[in-house]
Design an enzyme around this catalytic site. Structure first.
Site, mmCIF file in Angstrom:
data_model
loop_
_atom_site.group_PDB
_atom_site.id
_atom_site.type_symbol
_atom_site.label_atom_id
_atom_site.label_comp_id
_atom_site.label_asym_id
_atom_site.label_seq_id
_atom_site.Cartn_x
_atom_site.Cartn_y
_atom_site.Cartn_z
ATOM 1 C CE LYS A 1 3.146 3.136 3.243
ATOM 2 N NZ LYS A 1 3.235 3.174 4.702
ATOM 3 C CE1 TYR B 1 1.020 -0.230 4.439
ATOM 4 C CE2 TYR B 1 -0.084 1.881 4.392
ATOM 5 C CZ TYR B 1 0.734 0.987 5.035
ATOM 6 O OH TYR B 1 1.271 1.299 6.257
ATOM 7 C CD GLU C 1 9.591 1.663 10.811
ATOM 8 O OE1 GLU C 1 9.556 2.586 9.994
ATOM 9 O OE2 GLU C 1 9.537 0.460 10.483
ATOM 10 C CG LEU D 1 8.141 2.340 4.936
ATOM 11 C CD1 LEU D 1 7.884 1.076 4.138
ATOM 12 C CD2 LEU D 1 6.856 3.112 5.114
HETATM 13 N N1 PDD Z 1 2.727 4.972 7.327
HETATM 14 N N2 PDD Z 1 7.325 3.742 9.047
HETATM 15 C C1 PDD Z 1 6.196 3.021 9.006
HETATM 16 C C2 PDD Z 1 6.165 1.700 9.702
HETATM 17 C C3 PDD Z 1 5.069 3.506 8.307
HETATM 18 O O1 PDD Z 1 3.941 2.772 8.259
HETATM 19 C C4 PDD Z 1 5.143 4.777 7.674
HETATM 20 C C5 PDD Z 1 3.984 5.342 6.906
HETATM 21 C C6 PDD Z 1 6.343 5.502 7.765
HETATM 22 C C7 PDD Z 1 6.517 6.839 7.110
HETATM 23 O O2 PDD Z 1 6.563 6.726 5.700
HETATM 24 P P1 PDD Z 1 6.081 7.929 4.757
HETATM 25 O O3 PDD Z 1 6.848 9.132 5.191
HETATM 26 O O4 PDD Z 1 6.442 7.497 3.420
HETATM 27 O O5 PDD Z 1 4.595 8.088 5.007
HETATM 28 C C8 PDD Z 1 7.416 4.947 8.447
HETATM 29 C C9 PDD Z 1 1.538 5.422 6.620
HETATM 30 C C10 PDD Z 1 1.371 6.891 6.654
HETATM 31 C C11 PDD Z 1 0.326 4.653 7.140
HETATM 32 O O6 PDD Z 1 0.489 3.476 7.353
HETATM 33 O O7 PDD Z 1 -0.746 5.226 7.269
#
Ligand code: PDD
Length: 287
Positions: free
Chosen positions: A151, A33, A183, A207
């Site tokens: 992801k 996703y 994280e 991620l």
């Molecule tokens: N989540 N780490 C994890 C485990 C994440 O699920 C996400 C993003 C990030 C940040 O990635 P980015 O800057 O590309 O959004 C880091 C999204 C927002 C979610 O699951 O809703």
């Protein structure tokens, strides 16, 4: 009013949108996703999300069901149809529905991927009152699988982590592995010490945040010292500031870790400035 969503080539009212009970996303969490934010009706960092999506699909041996241009068209069409000024677009691609349950991947010639997109309307996302007071996090053990760089939609443990945080009166959880912060449940984690921004380096352990990449670039341009290395929970609690980044929170100050105030216990200068710079710069480049 019902949303218009996208399912496998069709724009439908959300109540009319369905996928098969045999979908591997449903049965096996066999899908990936992306979440892309929308500000002023435009997509933030679309390219970054499209590139990471491609990478996630590749890592799981899934063919890309469409090119970047078509993906962009769908994102824009959903923004338009749902009148989104501020919010997010959620995109999910699974290995499809082979018509039965089997651990073996289906033949991609006969089983096509399932592609679903929908909007989340979030007025006030940029001018968030939460960002003005910061969030509280707790620490939990990181027991996720070893490919957190992909992801995938297997989000049960992050979801449990959020519930553990909620139960403890906090907003989110930072995950700890071998004594180091990996994280947040759905965001990347940072501390600031003596003016330097410290965040874990990229590997399969976390991620590769699209917001992270942009924020580190802007931080560098603004002459902040950026150090990519592991940091411990204790270091984070003793830091001058802490913050998280993600497509849905942008840059969000963290003011408490496991009940211990970080710095002054209020949003720090660096996080506040980075949030401002990130929003300004991203809006300029939004498409
Ligand atoms: N989540 N780490 C994890 C485990 C994440 O699920 C996400 C993003 C990030 C940040 O990635 P980015 O800057 O590309 O959004 C880091 C999204 C927002 C979610 O699951 O809703």
């Amino acid at each position: 009013m019902s949303r218009t969503v996208y399912v496998n080539g069709a724009y439908l009212a959300e109540e009319d949108a369905t996928v098969s009970i045999f979908d591997r996303g449903f049965l096996m969490a066999d899908g990936v996703y992306e979440v892309t934010s929308v500000l002023d009706g435009k997509l933030i960092d679309f390219d970054g999300h499209a590139v990471r999506l491609e990478r996630s699909l590749n890592e799981l041996d899934m063919a890309s069901p469409m090119g970047k241009d078509e993906l962009l068209t769908i994102h824009r069409e959903l923004v338009r149809l749902n009148n989104i000024d501020e919010g997010m677009i959620y995109l999910q691609i699974t290995r499809g529905a082979p018509g039965d349950r089997d651990f073996v991947f289906p033949d991609p010639e006969t089983t096509k991927p399932t592609v679903v997109l929908f909007t989340q309307n979030k007025p006030g996302l940029a001018d968030s009152p939460v960002a003005k007071k910061g969030i509280k996090v707790i620490s939990i053990e990181d027991i996720r699988w070893g490919r957190r760089d992909i992801k995938t939609v297997q989000l049960l443990y992050p979801s449990m982590g959020k519930m553990m945080a909620k139960k403890a009166g906090a907003d989110d959880a930072w995950m700890i592995e071998n004594g180091f912060v990996t994280e947040g449940t759905s965001n990347n984690a940072y501390i600031v010490k003596d003016g330097a921004i410290i965040t874990r380096g990229l590997s399969n352990d976390i991620l590769h945040g699209i917001t992270r990449a942009a924020v580190l670039r802007f931080a560098d341009e603004a002459q902040y010292k950026v150090i990519e290395r592991n940091f411990t929970l204790e270091e984070a609690q003793q830091a001058d500031e802490a913050f998280i980044t993600s497509a849905s929170t942008f840059v969000m100050p963290v003011v408490e870790i496991d009940g211990h105030p970080v710095g002054t216990g209020t949003p720090g200068q660096v996080a506040t400035r980075l949030r401002q710079v990130y929003l300004e710069e991203c809006k300029k480049n939004a498409i």
